[in-house]
Design a protein around this motif. Structure first.
Motif, PDB file in Angstrom:
ATOM      1  N   UNK B 234      -8.613  14.316  18.925  1.00  0.00           N
ATOM      2  CA  UNK B 234      -8.880  13.853  20.286  1.00  0.00           C
ATOM      3  C   UNK B 234     -10.361  13.934  20.654  1.00  0.00           C
ATOM      4  N   UNK B 235     -11.173  14.561  19.775  1.00  0.00           N
ATOM      5  CA  UNK B 235     -12.603  14.677  20.065  1.00  0.00           C
ATOM      6  C   UNK B 235     -13.435  13.643  19.318  1.00  0.00           C
ATOM      7  N   UNK B 236     -12.752  12.771  18.563  1.00  0.00           N
ATOM      8  CA  UNK B 236     -13.471  11.906  17.625  1.00  0.00           C
ATOM      9  C   UNK B 236     -14.579  11.071  18.270  1.00  0.00           C
ATOM     10  N   UNK B 237     -14.351  10.566  19.468  1.00  0.00           N
ATOM     11  CA  UNK B 237     -15.378   9.705  20.060  1.00  0.00           C
ATOM     12  C   UNK B 237     -16.353  10.424  20.990  1.00  0.00           C
ATOM     13  N   UNK B 238     -16.285  11.755  20.982  1.00  0.00           N
ATOM     14  CA  UNK B 238     -17.209  12.511  21.817  1.00  0.00           C
ATOM     15  C   UNK B 238     -18.548  12.655  21.123  1.00  0.00           C
ATOM     16  N   UNK B 239     -19.643  12.433  21.853  1.00  0.00           N
ATOM     17  CA  UNK B 239     -20.944  12.741  21.269  1.00  0.00           C
ATOM     18  C   UNK B 239     -21.263  14.201  21.569  1.00  0.00           C
ATOM     19  N   UNK B 240     -21.325  15.000  20.505  1.00  0.00           N
ATOM     20  CA  UNK B 240     -21.589  16.423  20.681  1.00  0.00           C
ATOM     21  C   UNK B 240     -23.079  16.637  20.925  1.00  0.00           C
ATOM     22  N   UNK B 241     -23.390  17.660  21.698  1.00  0.00           N
ATOM     23  CA  UNK B 241     -24.799  17.853  22.074  1.00  0.00           C
ATOM     24  C   UNK B 241     -25.109  19.288  22.470  1.00  0.00           C
ATOM     25  N   UNK B 242     -26.397  19.542  22.563  1.00  0.00           N
ATOM     26  CA  UNK B 242     -26.891  20.786  23.146  1.00  0.00           C
ATOM     27  C   UNK B 242     -27.314  20.444  24.577  1.00  0.00           C
ATOM     28  N   UNK B 243     -27.010  21.312  25.538  1.00  0.00           N
ATOM     29  CA  UNK B 243     -27.552  21.095  26.880  1.00  0.00           C
ATOM     30  C   UNK B 243     -28.869  21.869  26.980  1.00  0.00           C
ATOM     31  N   UNK B 244     -29.931  21.138  27.300  1.00  0.00           N
ATOM     32  CA  UNK B 244     -31.256  21.768  27.437  1.00  0.00           C
ATOM     33  C   UNK B 244     -31.579  21.948  28.910  1.00  0.00           C
ATOM     34  N   UNK B 245     -31.927  23.175  29.283  1.00  0.00           N
ATOM     35  CA  UNK B 245     -32.268  23.469  30.676  1.00  0.00           C
ATOM     36  C   UNK B 245     -33.750  23.801  30.739  1.00  0.00           C
ATOM     37  N   UNK B 246     -34.454  23.217  31.687  1.00  0.00           N
ATOM     38  CA  UNK B 246     -35.838  23.627  31.882  1.00  0.00           C
ATOM     39  C   UNK B 246     -35.988  24.051  33.338  1.00  0.00           C
ATOM     40  N   UNK B 247     -36.424  25.282  33.533  1.00  0.00           N
ATOM     41  CA  UNK B 247     -36.509  25.817  34.888  1.00  0.00           C
ATOM     42  C   UNK B 247     -37.966  26.135  35.213  1.00  0.00           C
ATOM     43  N   UNK B 248     -38.488  25.462  36.225  1.00  0.00           N
ATOM     44  CA  UNK B 248     -39.859  25.749  36.669  1.00  0.00           C
ATOM     45  C   UNK B 248     -39.849  25.885  38.169  1.00  0.00           C
ATOM     46  N   UNK B 249     -40.389  26.968  38.661  1.00  0.00           N
ATOM     47  CA  UNK B 249     -40.427  27.210  40.106  1.00  0.00           C
ATOM     48  C   UNK B 249     -39.051  26.991  40.734  1.00  0.00           C
ATOM     49  N   UNK B 256     -29.587  16.376  27.564  1.00  0.00           N
ATOM     50  CA  UNK B 256     -28.783  16.725  26.398  1.00  0.00           C
ATOM     51  C   UNK B 256     -29.482  16.247  25.127  1.00  0.00           C
ATOM     52  N   UNK B 257     -29.333  17.063  24.086  1.00  0.00           N
ATOM     53  CA  UNK B 257     -29.904  16.727  22.783  1.00  0.00           C
ATOM     54  C   UNK B 257     -28.731  16.473  21.840  1.00  0.00           C
ATOM     55  N   UNK B 258     -28.596  15.263  21.294  1.00  0.00           N
ATOM     56  CA  UNK B 258     -27.437  14.957  20.453  1.00  0.00           C
ATOM     57  C   UNK B 258     -27.428  15.804  19.181  1.00  0.00           C
ATOM     58  N   UNK B 259     -26.243  16.176  18.737  1.00  0.00           N
ATOM     59  CA  UNK B 259     -26.080  16.902  17.477  1.00  0.00           C
ATOM     60  C   UNK B 259     -25.483  15.949  16.442  1.00  0.00           C
ATOM     61  N   UNK B 260     -26.078  15.928  15.262  1.00  0.00           N
ATOM     62  CA  UNK B 260     -25.634  14.998  14.222  1.00  0.00           C
ATOM     63  C   UNK B 260     -24.945  15.769  13.099  1.00  0.00           C
ATOM     64  N   UNK B 261     -23.652  15.538  12.891  1.00  0.00           N
ATOM     65  CA  UNK B 261     -22.922  16.281  11.849  1.00  0.00           C
ATOM     66  C   UNK B 261     -23.274  15.787  10.440  1.00  0.00           C
ATOM     67  N   UNK B 262     -22.923  16.556   9.414  1.00  0.00           N
ATOM     68  CA  UNK B 262     -23.152  16.122   8.026  1.00  0.00           C
ATOM     69  C   UNK B 262     -22.523  14.757   7.802  1.00  0.00           C
ATOM     70  N   UNK B 263     -21.275  14.638   8.231  1.00  0.00           N
ATOM     71  CA  UNK B 263     -20.588  13.355   8.043  1.00  0.00           C
ATOM     72  C   UNK B 263     -19.794  13.006   9.296  1.00  0.00           C
ATOM     73  N   UNK B 264     -19.722  11.703   9.605  1.00  0.00           N
ATOM     74  CA  UNK B 264     -19.004  11.285  10.798  1.00  0.00           C
ATOM     75  C   UNK B 264     -17.504  11.543  10.670  1.00  0.00           C
ATOM     76  N   UNK B 265     -16.835  11.592  11.805  1.00  0.00           N
ATOM     77  CA  UNK B 265     -15.377  11.753  11.843  1.00  0.00           C
ATOM     78  C   UNK B 265     -14.802  10.486  12.464  1.00  0.00           C
ATOM     79  N   UNK B 266     -13.817   9.891  11.791  1.00  0.00           N
ATOM     80  CA  UNK B 266     -13.262   8.628  12.272  1.00  0.00           C
ATOM     81  C   UNK B 266     -11.744   8.656  12.304  1.00  0.00           C
TER      82      UNK B 266
END
Lengths: 374, 374
Positions: B234-249, B256-266
Motif C-alpha cells: 500500500x506504500x508503493x506509490x509514496x515518495x519517501x523523504x526526509x523532512x528538513x526543518x530550518x528555524x531562524x528567529x 522535504x528531501x526525497x529518499x532514493x532506494x536501491x531499487x524501485x518497488x512496483x
C-alpha cells in the motif's frame, strides 16, 4: 591505582525457576559501596554479564543502573563478553561508552582493545573466543582454544616497562592441573576448550572469568574472581569475593573482599521426617532426602518450612521428580554429543526420543561438526 | 538551526521473509550524506527504530553504525521509542549517550525528557505511550489515548519565548479527519488509539512517527515524516523523504528531501502469461495475477523474471497460496479481538482453531482486558 576484578554476574539467572534478580541487585549495590570504601579507580568485569544472550528487560535495566552507580564512584570500567553474553548486543553503544571511560569488548575483530591507564598500567581486553571465530585473522593452523588464544596474544606487542593486565574469559589449565569447577559453568567435553596458562607469561596480571569459584591458576596473578553469588549447589561452600588489586610502581598487592548475600545458601541432608521439623527459615536451601520411598506432598510441606527452597532431591531413588536433576560431571566427559542430548531430552521430557528424533539430532550434530571444522 | 525529522526506520524488517537489511543500510547512509550536504545540526528520530522488541543482531549493529556516522556530521540526535521498540531495551545506555548529545527517551516515567538546544529551540521527547502506562502518574481519569497524551502535555510548562518542538509516536487525527494509512502500521481497532491534534496547540512543530506516508495533519507543522522505505504494497506509490526543518528567529521553514532506494518497488498486475514475458528486472515487485485458476509452478517461473519478487497474489481466487494474505482493513475495525485472532490463526495454519484453543484464547483475552483496565 586500585582495581576491582569481578566476573560472572549472570544477570537474569534463575535457579530452578527462581529469579535471582533481588539477590543480584543487592550484591551489585554492595560492590558499588565497596568500590567507594576502598577508593577504587577502575572495575574489571571479566565476562558473563548476563546469563543468556537475550537477557530479561529487568536485567538490562539493572546492569545500566550498576554502570551508572559505579561511574559515580570509579573513573573507568573494563568489560568483556563471556560465553553467555551476546557479543554483538553487549557491544551496542561501545563507541559512545568509550568516551565515558567505559570500555566494552564484545566481539574479537582481529586485535585486542587496549587501554593505557594511569600509573603505567595497560589493560588488554580479550572477549570470549572460540577457535572458529578467530581463524580468519591468522595464517597458522588454529584447531583448538589454546592455539587460538596463543595466536591472539602473540600478535600483541607488550611494553614490558608497563604493568600489563589481560582480561579474559576462558577455561584455563596449568599443565594437567584444572581449576576447581562448579555445576553452573558450561561443561566442556573432553577438555577441548582448555587453554594452558603458559600463554599468559608476558602479562603481569590476568583477570579471568568463567569459573565460579574464586581461585588462582599456576601463579597467584592468574586469577578467576569467581561469581558474586552462589549459582549452583556445588558452589554452596564457596566464599564469594571481589579481588582487589593495588598497583604501585609496577608492584601488585592482591587481596579479596568477601561478598555477603541477602541470605545464605545451604544444603540440608536427611530424612523427610527430621528435615520437616527444622526451624522456619528464609535461607536458600538445597534439600537432599535420604528416604528411599517418595513422600506424598513432601514438596508442599517442606516449602512451608523453607519458602526459599531451591531444590528437593531424593538421594536414593531413581525418581525424576527432582527439578535439579543433573548428570554426574565425571560421566559427562566420556559421553558423545548425541548421548548427552539424549540424556538431556530424557530429563526434560521424562521419556526417550523416538527413532526419528534421534536421526534428526544425529544429522544436526553431523552438520554442526562439519561446520565447526571448516 | 537545521533539523532532520525522520521516523519508522523499522530496522530488522522483513517483507514476506525477505530481509530489508541491505536496503536499510543504503538508505541510512543516504540520510547521513544528506545531513552532511545540508549541514544539519540535529536529527530527530520519531520512533520505531526497530521492527520488533528484540531486533536481529545485524540491525543492532546497523543502528549503532548509523548513530556513529551521524554523530560525525551533526551535533545532536533525538530519539523516542515507538510501539515496535522495546522501550527498556532501547533506553540501555541513555545516561551515557546523553553526554554525547544523543537523547533517547524509551519509557515514559512521569515527565518528558526536555532538551534546550541552541537558538532558542527546545525539544520535548514523548515516547510511545498506552493509557495504562501513564495512569499511575495522574489523578484524573485516563481511559483513552487522547486523554493520556493530553494529561502528559498539560503537565509541561512551555516557555513560549522559545521554539518548542514535540517528538511523538501516536495515531493523530484532526476532528474526523484521519491520516492516510498503509498496511504496515499496526491497525487500530475502532479508533481507540487516536489522539486529536488539538493537544499539540502549544507546540510550534510536532515531529511525528507511526504512519508510513509522509503527511501533515491539521496544520503543516504537525507532521509524520514517514518511513524511509516502502514497507508494504500500500506504500508503493509514496515518495519517501526526509523532512528538513530550518528555524531562524523562531521562524520555521519546512521542506522535504526525497529518499532514493536501491531499487524501485512496483505493483504489476495482469495475467500470468503476459507477466511472465516481462523483461528481467531486479526491481522489487508485488505481482497480482488476474487468472482465475492457479497456475502450476507460477511462483518458480515468475521468480526467474523477478528474482526480487515480494509477493504473488491471485486477485480472483480464494486460494491461500499468497504469502501476503491480509484482512481487509475496513473489516478489521468491526471485528472483536477473538475473531481477529481466529482469522490470524486460520491464515497462519490453514485450518480453524479447536474448541479448546478457542477457549484458551478467550480466557487470555479476558485476562488481558482485566489487566489493561486495572
Amino acid at each position: 591505582m586500585k582495581y576491582f576484578h569481578i566476573a560472572d554476574l549472570h544477570l537474569g539467572k534463575k535457579i530452578n525457576e527462581r529469579s535471582m534478580h533481588d539477590d543480584q541487585e543487592w550484591i551489585l549495590n554492595q560492590i558499588v559501596t565497596q568500590a567507594k570504601t576502598h577508593q577504587v579507580d577502575g572495575v574489571i568485569i571479566a565476562g558473563d554479564i548476563y546469563d543468556r544472550s537475550i537477557p530479561p528487560v529487568e536485567s538490562v535495566k539493572l546492569f545500566e543502573h550498576f554502570l551508572e552507580s559505579l561511574k559515580g564512584v570509579v573513573d573507568a570500567i573494563y568489560i568483556i563478553a563471556g560465553n553467555h553474553d551476546s557479543q554483538e548486543r553487549l557491544s551496542f553503544g561501545s563507541t559512545f561508552f568509550k568516551k565515558e571511560n567505559i570500555y566494552i569488548s564484545g566481539l574479537y575483530e582481529g586485535s585486542l582493545v587496549k587501554v593505557d591507564a594511569k600509573d603505567d598500567v595497560t589493560i588488554y581486553l580479550l572477549p570470549f573466543i572460540r577457535p572458529h571465530m578467530v581463524r580468519q585473522y591468522f595464517t597458522q593452523e588454529i584447531s583448538n582454544y589454546h592455539q587460538a588464544v596463543d595466536a591472539i596474544l602473540n600478535q600483541e606487542i607488550l611494553d614490558s616497562s608497563r604493568f600489563n593486565i589481560l582480561v579474559a574469559h576462558q577455561f584455563i589449565v596449568s599443565g594437567t592441573q584444572e581449576p576447581l569447577r562448579s555445576d553452573s559453568e558450561t561443561i566442556s567435553v573432553g577438555g577441548v576448550d582448555s587453554v594452558d596458562a603458559s600463554v599468559f607469561d608476558a602479562f603481569d596480571y590476568v583477570a579471568l572469568g568463567h569459573i565460579h569459584r574464586p581461585q588462582s591458576i599456576q601463579r597467584k596473578t592468574i586469577r578467576y574472581a569467581g561469581s558474586p553469588l552462589v549459582y549452583s549447589q556445588s558452589e554452596v561452600n564457596q566464599e564469594k569475593s571481589i579481588t582487589l588489586l593495588e598497583i604501585m610502581d609496577k608492584t601488585l598487592t592482591q587481596e579479596t573482599i568477601p561478598l555477603v548475600p541477602i541470605r545464605p545458601v545451604k544444603v540440608i541432608k536427611g530424612h523427610f521426617s527430621d528435615i520437616v521439623q527444622s526451624e522456619y527459615t528464609l535461607d536458600y536451601v538445597y534439600l537432599e532426602l535420604e528416604d528411599t520411598q517418595e513422600i506424598t506432598d513432601a514438596s508442599m510441606r517442606l516449602r512451608q518450612v523453607f519458602p526459599n527452597v531451591l531444590s528437593i532431591r531424593y538421594l536414593y531413588t531413581q525418581s525424576l521428580t527432582s527439578s535439579s536433576e543433573t548428570l554426574e560431571i565425571s560421566r559427562v566427559e566420556d559421553l558423545s554429543m548425541a548421548s548427552l542430548f539424549d540424556a538431556f531430552y530424557q530429563t526434560q521430557n521424562n521419556h526417550e526420543m523416538s527413532g526419528e528424533q534421534k536421526k534428526l539430532i544425529d544429522s544436526l550434530i553431523e552438520q554442526g561438526d562439519a561446520h565447526a571444522t571448516n
